[in-house]
Design a protein around this motif. Structure first.
Motif, mmCIF file in Angstrom:
data_model
loop_
_atom_site.group_PDB
_atom_site.id
_atom_site.type_symbol
_atom_site.label_atom_id
_atom_site.label_comp_id
_atom_site.label_asym_id
_atom_site.label_seq_id
_atom_site.Cartn_x
_atom_site.Cartn_y
_atom_site.Cartn_z
ATOM 1 N N LEU A 1 -3.386 3.473 6.153
ATOM 2 C CA LEU A 1 -3.964 2.158 5.521
ATOM 3 C C LEU A 1 -4.666 2.449 4.512
ATOM 4 O O LEU A 1 -5.370 1.537 4.081
ATOM 5 C CB LEU A 1 -4.641 1.205 6.679
ATOM 6 N N PHE B 233 -5.391 0.126 0.660
ATOM 7 C CA PHE B 233 -4.686 -1.015 1.468
ATOM 8 C C PHE B 233 -4.345 -2.142 0.456
ATOM 9 O O PHE B 233 -5.598 -3.003 0.005
ATOM 10 C CB PHE B 233 -5.495 -1.675 2.505
ATOM 11 N N ASP B 234 -3.263 -2.624 -0.302
ATOM 12 C CA ASP B 234 -3.127 -3.514 -0.857
ATOM 13 C C ASP B 234 -1.964 -4.311 -0.693
ATOM 14 O O ASP B 234 -1.170 -4.141 0.375
ATOM 15 C CB ASP B 234 -2.770 -3.056 -2.264
ATOM 16 N N ALA B 235 -1.872 -5.419 -1.216
ATOM 17 C CA ALA B 235 -0.470 -6.368 -1.015
ATOM 18 C C ALA B 235 0.838 -5.869 -0.813
ATOM 19 O O ALA B 235 1.694 -5.931 0.037
ATOM 20 C CB ALA B 235 -0.558 -7.617 -1.837
ATOM 21 N N ARG C 59 1.455 -2.529 -0.158
ATOM 22 C CA ARG C 59 1.803 -1.706 0.780
ATOM 23 C C ARG C 59 1.904 -2.480 2.166
ATOM 24 O O ARG C 59 2.559 -2.022 2.834
ATOM 25 C CB ARG C 59 0.453 -0.720 0.885
ATOM 26 N N ARG C 60 1.104 -3.737 2.241
ATOM 27 C CA ARG C 60 1.130 -4.243 3.483
ATOM 28 C C ARG C 60 2.765 -4.785 3.629
ATOM 29 O O ARG C 60 3.318 -4.894 4.515
ATOM 30 C CB ARG C 60 0.211 -5.526 3.255
ATOM 31 N N ILE D 68 4.979 -2.126 4.501
ATOM 32 C CA ILE D 68 4.888 -1.641 6.114
ATOM 33 C C ILE D 68 5.615 -2.521 7.054
ATOM 34 O O ILE D 68 6.220 -2.092 7.749
ATOM 35 C CB ILE D 68 3.130 -1.736 6.346
ATOM 36 N N GLU D 69 5.449 -3.911 6.733
ATOM 37 C CA GLU D 69 6.313 -4.784 7.503
ATOM 38 C C GLU D 69 7.668 -4.543 7.590
ATOM 39 O O GLU D 69 8.451 -4.414 8.630
ATOM 40 C CB GLU D 69 5.946 -6.236 7.009
ATOM 41 N N ARG E 254 -8.997 -4.509 6.476
ATOM 42 C CA ARG E 254 -8.101 -3.422 7.012
ATOM 43 C C ARG E 254 -8.280 -3.035 8.283
ATOM 44 O O ARG E 254 -7.333 -2.775 9.174
ATOM 45 C CB ARG E 254 -8.771 -2.264 6.350
ATOM 46 N N TYR F 177 -6.199 -5.796 10.335
ATOM 47 C CA TYR F 177 -4.711 -5.588 10.247
ATOM 48 C C TYR F 177 -4.480 -4.330 11.338
ATOM 49 O O TYR F 177 -3.434 -4.310 11.892
ATOM 50 C CB TYR F 177 -4.335 -5.235 8.694
#
Lengths: 279, 279, 279
Positions: free
Chosen positions: B76, B79-81, B83-84, B87-88, B114, B117
């Motif tokens: 993480l 942590f940015d949009a 990367r999020r 991840i999903e 962070r 999440y």
């Protein structure tokens, strides 16, 4: 600019030595649109041979950087919307100036969107395309014989290169680009000419971004050698010779990566001539 | 796959040696969604032990990469949009294939979004979670006793581990994950089993991305060792032993980082057995 | 906090030695908004001197990191929308806490949008601005005399510094910032005081992100030395002295970059005093 088209092979060590001498003298500017993993190592490789790297991918800036660059590297690793936009802007500027660019279609064998875009780019007259066997298959659709061009991780053995040679020549002619296919043996072809470089070392596969950096080095050589075939072969010979020298002086992939940069920086005519195994 | 659950401790050096031999033999693919600071070092650590890293976070590509990966690292840091989203997508593919993933909740003690999440992710059955004491506190809400698990920068002293041990066991049971808590002493727990590794060196705190790379190494070990407790402990033992070997051979954090990669690459059974301080 | 304004020059080696001792003792936190090429090297430079780097640029997190940082680095390399947003948020937090920040206007001589934004930032009271001659020209509009401040790549020769000195003093007074202009000779001015550092080595130009890392080191020194002129000069002296030591121990830019980190880590009072060439 030096260099007229010739068969090369036996001449390559001397030609490459000249190319690297000109790099140090002229300090060409290379704009690199490359993946975030490779950026720092690529910049250090270019600086080590006397070239000047720039790396921005910001859409509002990339035109300014490409406009003053002597060559452009388009590397598709970490392929995202921002980089794709940057590539389009940079390519337009570079084409306006009739300056050379190189395509590195990283891992297009894994990602369909990347492969599709690489095919479009291959149709836009890169001076050179550097890739490995799996990427070549994905880009060209060619097949038989290429399984011999494994990564340098494998024990070096003499590949049966007939089919590979033909496939390369066809694709080079089709794209009007020099193809540099790297592996246990590197092969370079422009449709009529063909050269094989047997230098290199398995540790080159244990360091990230080595292929990306090799492509950047081709971009640099394209700035000081008008014959793209000679430029590409010179860059790949230098890379593989430096890899052998570094392997002799290192204890693992960590020290190898460091000493490799030193070796590229210190390459001289004697090393090219004594080490080259070219046919 | 080898490895059945056992108490480990005294066996760990031999188990770890087997795990690392299998890594070199099988070359598992690890997809890493990690921060930009850590990408190159992490890739080089994975290559050094024989694993094959990939790093893309582009939404249109990450599914292809995760689909063929043997394990996934979710880190993480930065942590940015983008990367999020990555991840999903990657987690869905990895879960479909019932392959292992590891969570590294970098610096969640500093950033509230962070941390929130990370708590969601910890509920989605990572095979392992690797973190330091401050991150463990932020993730688990546990407290007393953990102040003993400082960074390796501190002089190594025997921690009063009773409370830490209990907190770790509870959180491991709650998440059904192996917890690898790194510090002056590393502790690994899965709810019923517990092991402590006293190896390591303060220079490990003077190099960026060491923790991130340790998590990537856990991901690699999870590919070749079904018992996630043994895999996590093997990775952390290897990391700390390599740190000691590298410290003996370096003159500061610059050379340490280089020699550390060599040491990981060259780890053999004798080094595991002679160096391990495990209880 | 130590340090009252003084003429410095002859005192700089001792002052710098004190500053670096305090860095190791206090471990200040530096939040770095910097380009992706420089992130890992910059983090390792900060860790090597005892400081604690953070690097996130994610808009939802940067406030938390800036709020607890002792100083902020704003580096305009890879200038994009996300970084610009992060800079605004971080600057607000740092200003609230009346903590120092430094501006590094990387390559604003090439990019117009970057130069325009750098001019805005220079008006917002950075404690220091570190740049090279071309960037200084683009930022200040000054001219004559500065062509002498080439990169360290050039053979070191005594510049005719009269005009440069005046231009620097004017711009420092105008911005109320300390200006650190690096090149074959580094010059530092705050409008009334002026110092020149003749240390350094051409290999410093053969490694990417050296300038970026120098700026980060200035940020660290600003945390432990209230006199921004002394802090900036101390950082640049340390950088150049470490460069000389590293050059003595390396065989090219690869090993230089590694040994340079070791040298910074190991800098002691004797090295400052024996090596410094300051006027």
């Amino acid at each position: 600019m030096h260099g007229s088209p010739h068969a090369l092979a036996g001449d390559l060590p001397a030609v490459a030595a000249d190319v690297f001498a000109r790099l140090r003298e002229r300090a060409p500017r290379i704009h690199c649109i490359t993946n975030s993993v490779a950026q720092a190592f690529t910049a250090n490789i270019l600086l080590a041979v006397g070239a000047i790297p720039s790396m921005t991918i910001a859409p509002q800036e990339v035109a300014d950087f490409a406009a003053r660059a002597d060559a452009l590297l388009v590397n598709l690793g970490t392929f995202d919307a921002e980089r794709r936009a940057a590539i389009e802007i940079a390519l337009e500027k570079i084409s306006e100036g009739k300056r050379p660019w190189i395509l590195d279609p990283v891992l297009i064998d894994v990602s369909q969107p990347r492969a599709a875009y690489a095919r479009v780019l291959a149709g836009r007259k890169p001076a050179a395309i550097r890739l490995n066997a799996a990427e070549f298959l994905a880009l060209s659709g060619a097949g038989a014989g290429l399984e011999h061009f494994q990564a340098k991780r494998e024990p070096v053995r003499r590949p049966e290169t007939r089919h590979a040679k033909d496939a390369l020549a066809r694709f080079a002619a089709e794209t009007a680009s020099v193809i540099g296919l790297t592996g246990a043996t590197d092969i370079v072809g422009d449709g009529t000419r063909h050269i094989e470089i047997a230098n290199g070392h398995p540790l080159m596969n244990a360091v990230t971004a080595m292929g990306c950096a090799a492509s950047a080095l081709v971009a640099a050589c394209l700035c000081v050698e008008k014959d793209a075939f000679a430029a590409t072969a010179s860059a790949l010979l230098a890379f593989s010779v430096a890899g052998e020298i570094a392997a002799d002086m290192s204890k693992g992939p960590g020290s190898f990566a460091v000493v490799f940069i030193d070796a590229l920086h210190n390459l001289d005519r004697t090393m090219f001539i004594n080490r080259a195994r070219v046919s």
